[in-house]
Scaffold this motif. Structure first.
Motif, short mmCIF file in Angstrom:
data_model
loop_
_atom_site.label_atom_id
_atom_site.label_comp_id
_atom_site.label_asym_id
_atom_site.label_seq_id
_atom_site.Cartn_x
_atom_site.Cartn_y
_atom_site.Cartn_z
N PHE A 169 5.16 -1.07 3.96
CA PHE A 169 5.98 0.14 4.13
C PHE A 169 7.44 -0.12 3.75
N TYR A 170 7.68 -1.18 3.05
CA TYR A 170 9.04 -1.57 2.68
C TYR A 170 9.62 -0.55 1.70
N ASP A 171 10.88 -0.29 1.80
CA ASP A 171 11.58 0.71 0.99
C ASP A 171 11.06 2.12 1.20
N CYS A 172 10.48 2.36 2.35
CA CYS A 172 10.14 3.72 2.77
C CYS A 172 11.33 4.22 3.58
N THR A 173 12.36 4.67 2.89
CA THR A 173 13.64 4.96 3.53
C THR A 173 13.57 6.16 4.48
N LEU A 205 10.96 6.62 6.55
CA LEU A 205 10.05 6.26 7.64
C LEU A 205 10.85 6.06 8.92
N ASN A 206 10.76 7.05 9.81
CA ASN A 206 11.51 7.02 11.06
C ASN A 206 10.70 6.51 12.24
N VAL A 207 9.36 6.75 12.19
CA VAL A 207 8.53 6.44 13.35
C VAL A 207 7.22 5.81 12.90
N VAL A 208 6.87 4.69 13.55
CA VAL A 208 5.57 4.04 13.37
C VAL A 208 4.92 4.00 14.75
N TYR A 209 3.70 4.54 14.83
CA TYR A 209 2.90 4.44 16.04
C TYR A 209 1.85 3.38 15.77
N CYS A 210 2.05 2.21 16.33
CA CYS A 210 1.15 1.08 16.11
C CYS A 210 0.25 0.97 17.33
N THR A 211 -0.97 1.50 17.23
CA THR A 211 -1.82 1.65 18.41
C THR A 211 -2.68 0.45 18.78
N PRO A 212 -2.87 -0.57 17.90
CA PRO A 212 -3.70 -1.71 18.32
C PRO A 212 -3.12 -2.43 19.54
N THR A 213 -3.98 -2.79 20.47
CA THR A 213 -3.56 -3.54 21.65
C THR A 213 -3.08 -4.93 21.26
N ASN A 230 4.14 -10.51 6.00
CA ASN A 230 5.45 -11.15 6.01
C ASN A 230 6.38 -10.36 6.92
N GLU A 231 7.66 -10.73 6.94
CA GLU A 231 8.60 -10.03 7.81
C GLU A 231 9.20 -8.78 7.17
N TYR A 232 8.69 -8.38 6.02
CA TYR A 232 9.20 -7.20 5.31
C TYR A 232 8.15 -6.10 5.21
N VAL A 233 7.39 -5.90 6.25
CA VAL A 233 6.34 -4.88 6.24
C VAL A 233 6.94 -3.49 6.41
N PHE A 234 7.88 -3.36 7.33
CA PHE A 234 8.50 -2.07 7.64
C PHE A 234 9.96 -2.10 7.21
N ALA A 285 0.80 -1.22 0.00
CA ALA A 285 0.00 0.00 0.00
C ALA A 285 0.84 1.27 0.00
N PHE A 286 1.94 1.28 0.75
CA PHE A 286 2.76 2.49 0.86
C PHE A 286 4.21 2.25 0.43
N GLN A 287 4.48 1.17 -0.25
CA GLN A 287 5.86 0.86 -0.63
C GLN A 287 6.43 1.96 -1.51
N HIS A 288 7.67 2.32 -1.25
CA HIS A 288 8.40 3.35 -2.00
C HIS A 288 7.77 4.73 -1.86
N THR A 289 7.26 5.07 -0.68
CA THR A 289 6.78 6.43 -0.45
C THR A 289 7.79 7.18 0.41
N GLY A 290 7.56 8.47 0.57
CA GLY A 290 8.44 9.31 1.38
C GLY A 290 7.92 9.54 2.79
#
Length: 159
Positions: free
Chosen positions: A99-103, A105-113, A120-124, A76-81
């Protein structure tokens, strides 16, 4: 307009998108290759972020996902800024290479409990990204399939 079809607005020259609450569906790759796109706001009726929705939108820096979002599909967001992203609390699935190759991307706030299922293991990105997760769920995230890949990037946070 309640639906935006597959590839409907891909590769157009626009900087900002604001989707109203009346839109309930956005198709696959609807905004892919919009290389000048910088900011996106999605209305509250969007519960799924489709595959390749913002693929290769290199200048996309900011997006507001509705709290009602439940799924973020593959690529969905691969190769974005994107520099940061807030994953809403209702998200149960984040697709492969999302979010792979979002070079930037410094911070992810993952709010689900409960940790969302990862495709896969290449999401971020593998390095340089801090992933904030609910402090009371930190252990659960570190033990969940594919999330274990990012455990060194986790920080507990009280959302």
């Amino acid at each position: 307009v309640t639906k935006i079809g597959n590839h409907a607005l891909s590769a157009l020259d626009m900087e900002t998108i604001e989707i109203g609450d009346n839109v309930t569906y956005i198709g696959i790759a609807a905004f892919a290759y919009c290389t000048n796109l910088k900011n996106v706001t999605l209305g509250s009726s969007i519960t799924q972020i489709s595959q390749h929705l913002f693929f290769r939108c290199h200048n996309l820096q900011s997006i507001t996902l509705p709290n009602e979002t439940e799924r973020i599909e593959d690529y969905a967001f691969q190769h974005t800024g994107l520099q940061s992203i807030i994953i809403p609390a209702d998200v149960t699935f984040i697709g492969e290479y999302c979010f792979y190759d979002c070079t930037s991307l410094n911070v992810v706030y993952c709010t689900p409990t409960a940790p969302p299922t990862l495709g896969n293991e290449y999401v971020f990105p593998k390095e340089g990204t801090t992933v904030y997760v609910p402090a009371n769920s930190l252990k659960l995230y570190t033990e969940t399939k594919y999330w274990t890949t990012y455990k060194s990037a986790f920080l507990g946070y009280n959302f």
